[in-house]
Design a protein around this motif. Structure first.
Motif, PDB file in Angstrom:
ATOM      1  N   ARG A   2       0.835  -1.210   0.000  1.00  0.00           N
ATOM      2  CA  ARG A   2       0.000   0.000   0.000  1.00  0.00           C
ATOM      3  C   ARG A   2       0.866   1.255   0.000  1.00  0.00           C
ATOM      4  O   ARG A   2       0.563   2.216  -0.711  1.00  0.00           O
ATOM      5  CB  ARG A   2      -0.936   0.017   1.210  1.00  0.00           C
ATOM      6  CG  ARG A   2      -2.053  -0.994   1.104  1.00  0.00           C
ATOM      7  CD  ARG A   2      -2.962  -0.954   2.322  1.00  0.00           C
ATOM      8  NE  ARG A   2      -2.198  -1.325   3.507  1.00  0.00           N
ATOM      9  CZ  ARG A   2      -2.462  -0.894   4.735  1.00  0.00           C
ATOM     10  NH1 ARG A   2      -3.461  -0.076   4.968  1.00  0.00           N
ATOM     11  NH2 ARG A   2      -1.729  -1.288   5.752  1.00  0.00           N
ATOM     12  N   PHE A   5       2.288   1.800  -3.449  1.00  0.00           N
ATOM     13  CA  PHE A   5       1.244   2.288  -4.356  1.00  0.00           C
ATOM     14  C   PHE A   5       0.979   3.771  -4.116  1.00  0.00           C
ATOM     15  O   PHE A   5       0.821   4.544  -5.055  1.00  0.00           O
ATOM     16  CB  PHE A   5      -0.063   1.507  -4.180  1.00  0.00           C
ATOM     17  CG  PHE A   5      -0.046   0.115  -4.749  1.00  0.00           C
ATOM     18  CD1 PHE A   5       0.880  -0.284  -5.679  1.00  0.00           C
ATOM     19  CD2 PHE A   5      -0.992  -0.802  -4.344  1.00  0.00           C
ATOM     20  CE1 PHE A   5       0.875  -1.566  -6.213  1.00  0.00           C
ATOM     21  CE2 PHE A   5      -1.022  -2.084  -4.863  1.00  0.00           C
ATOM     22  CZ  PHE A   5      -0.083  -2.466  -5.797  1.00  0.00           C
ATOM     23  N   TYR A   6       0.929   4.160  -2.847  1.00  0.00           N
ATOM     24  CA  TYR A   6       0.674   5.570  -2.534  1.00  0.00           C
ATOM     25  C   TYR A   6       1.829   6.450  -3.023  1.00  0.00           C
ATOM     26  O   TYR A   6       1.609   7.489  -3.640  1.00  0.00           O
ATOM     27  CB  TYR A   6       0.431   5.779  -1.035  1.00  0.00           C
ATOM     28  CG  TYR A   6       0.078   7.208  -0.729  1.00  0.00           C
ATOM     29  CD1 TYR A   6      -1.200   7.695  -1.038  1.00  0.00           C
ATOM     30  CD2 TYR A   6       1.006   8.082  -0.191  1.00  0.00           C
ATOM     31  CE1 TYR A   6      -1.524   9.015  -0.795  1.00  0.00           C
ATOM     32  CE2 TYR A   6       0.684   9.405   0.054  1.00  0.00           C
ATOM     33  CZ  TYR A   6      -0.584   9.863  -0.248  1.00  0.00           C
ATOM     34  OH  TYR A   6      -0.909  11.186  -0.021  1.00  0.00           O
ATOM     35  N   GLN A   9       1.677   6.709  -6.797  1.00  0.00           N
ATOM     36  CA  GLN A   9       0.596   7.611  -7.204  1.00  0.00           C
ATOM     37  C   GLN A   9       1.037   9.063  -7.073  1.00  0.00           C
ATOM     38  O   GLN A   9       0.888   9.860  -7.999  1.00  0.00           O
ATOM     39  CB  GLN A   9      -0.643   7.363  -6.351  1.00  0.00           C
ATOM     40  CG  GLN A   9      -1.730   8.407  -6.528  1.00  0.00           C
ATOM     41  CD  GLN A   9      -2.700   8.450  -5.367  1.00  0.00           C
ATOM     42  OE1 GLN A   9      -2.789   7.533  -4.570  1.00  0.00           O
ATOM     43  NE2 GLN A   9      -3.435   9.531  -5.267  1.00  0.00           N
ATOM     44  N   ILE A  26      -2.547   5.552   4.250  1.00  0.00           N
ATOM     45  CA  ILE A  26      -2.707   4.094   4.140  1.00  0.00           C
ATOM     46  C   ILE A  26      -3.086   3.467   5.480  1.00  0.00           C
ATOM     47  O   ILE A  26      -3.155   2.251   5.604  1.00  0.00           O
ATOM     48  CB  ILE A  26      -1.453   3.406   3.556  1.00  0.00           C
ATOM     49  CG1 ILE A  26      -0.273   3.485   4.512  1.00  0.00           C
ATOM     50  CG2 ILE A  26      -1.118   3.977   2.196  1.00  0.00           C
ATOM     51  CD1 ILE A  26       0.860   2.539   4.164  1.00  0.00           C
ATOM     52  N   LEU A 125      -5.993   5.140  -8.887  1.00  0.00           N
ATOM     53  CA  LEU A 125      -5.830   5.796  -7.591  1.00  0.00           C
ATOM     54  C   LEU A 125      -6.002   7.302  -7.722  1.00  0.00           C
ATOM     55  O   LEU A 125      -6.645   7.944  -6.889  1.00  0.00           O
ATOM     56  CB  LEU A 125      -4.463   5.458  -6.986  1.00  0.00           C
ATOM     57  CG  LEU A 125      -4.307   4.016  -6.515  1.00  0.00           C
ATOM     58  CD1 LEU A 125      -2.847   3.694  -6.247  1.00  0.00           C
ATOM     59  CD2 LEU A 125      -5.151   3.756  -5.276  1.00  0.00           C
ATOM     60  N   THR A 131      -8.854   2.686  -4.163  1.00  0.00           N
ATOM     61  CA  THR A 131      -8.544   3.327  -2.891  1.00  0.00           C
ATOM     62  C   THR A 131      -7.554   2.490  -2.078  1.00  0.00           C
ATOM     63  O   THR A 131      -7.504   1.278  -2.220  1.00  0.00           O
ATOM     64  CB  THR A 131      -9.816   3.580  -2.073  1.00  0.00           C
ATOM     65  OG1 THR A 131      -9.486   4.281  -0.879  1.00  0.00           O
ATOM     66  CG2 THR A 131     -10.531   2.290  -1.716  1.00  0.00           C
ATOM     67  N   LEU A 132      -6.781   3.171  -1.250  1.00  0.00           N
ATOM     68  CA  LEU A 132      -5.853   2.501  -0.348  1.00  0.00           C
ATOM     69  C   LEU A 132      -6.313   2.606   1.109  1.00  0.00           C
ATOM     70  O   LEU A 132      -5.673   2.092   2.002  1.00  0.00           O
ATOM     71  CB  LEU A 132      -4.453   3.120  -0.487  1.00  0.00           C
ATOM     72  CG  LEU A 132      -3.796   2.949  -1.845  1.00  0.00           C
ATOM     73  CD1 LEU A 132      -2.524   3.769  -1.932  1.00  0.00           C
ATOM     74  CD2 LEU A 132      -3.508   1.479  -2.104  1.00  0.00           C
ATOM     75  N   ASN A 133      -7.403   3.318   1.325  1.00  0.00           N
ATOM     76  CA  ASN A 133      -7.899   3.544   2.672  1.00  0.00           C
ATOM     77  C   ASN A 133      -9.376   3.886   2.546  1.00  0.00           C
ATOM     78  O   ASN A 133      -9.801   4.463   1.569  1.00  0.00           O
ATOM     79  CB  ASN A 133      -7.127   4.704   3.316  1.00  0.00           C
ATOM     80  CG  ASN A 133      -7.291   4.766   4.811  1.00  0.00           C
ATOM     81  OD1 ASN A 133      -8.105   4.070   5.401  1.00  0.00           O
ATOM     82  ND2 ASN A 133      -6.499   5.609   5.440  1.00  0.00           N
TER      83      ASN A 133
END
Length: 134
Positions: A2, A5-6, A9, A26, A125, A131-133
């Protein structure tokens, strides 16, 4: 994963991010995240820079790397060749009860992780489709 990924992004958006921002987005404890990011940075999966405009980021080459690289850096190779029951002696000649079924599933996971790039999910994203959260 995660966190990467964040970072990917935000890198796509031209930004570098600090650990506090990553942790919030996250939903991860900062001390735990710091250790993970340190390992990923040491292995060259993410980059960091110090100073007022510093933070973590992923370069263009990093966005093309497979997810398998993240897994190897953090977990080692066990997901790629380990026993589904965690038995050290499990093998083709000495299989555990799950061996044959897990081998098929493990193969599919390996293919997905090898064939999916770190940057694959950036557009989803950025647009909010993923979404990550919550």
């Amino acid at each position: 994963m995660r966190a990467v990924f964040y970072i990917a992004q935000r890198s796509e958006e031209g930004q570098k991010v600090g650990i506090r921002e990553i942790a919030v987005h996250i939903n991860s404890p900062e001390p735990f995240l710091a250790k993970i990011l340190q390992k990923l940075s040491k292995d060259g999966l993410i980059l960091s820079s110090k100073g007022p405009n510093g933070g973590f980021y992923v370069d263009t080459g990093g966005l093309q790397r497979p997810l398998a690289d993240i897994v190897r850096a953090i977990e080692g190779d066990s997901i790629f060749n380990g026993c589904g029951m965690g038995l050290s002696y499990c093998s083709e000649t000495n299989p555990c009860p799950l061996h044959n079924d897990f081998k098929k599933i493990r193969g599919q996971i390996v293919v997905m992780l090898q064939n999916t790039s770190i940057g694959k999910f950036n557009e989803g994203l950025i647009t909010g489709q993923l979404t990550l959260n919550k």
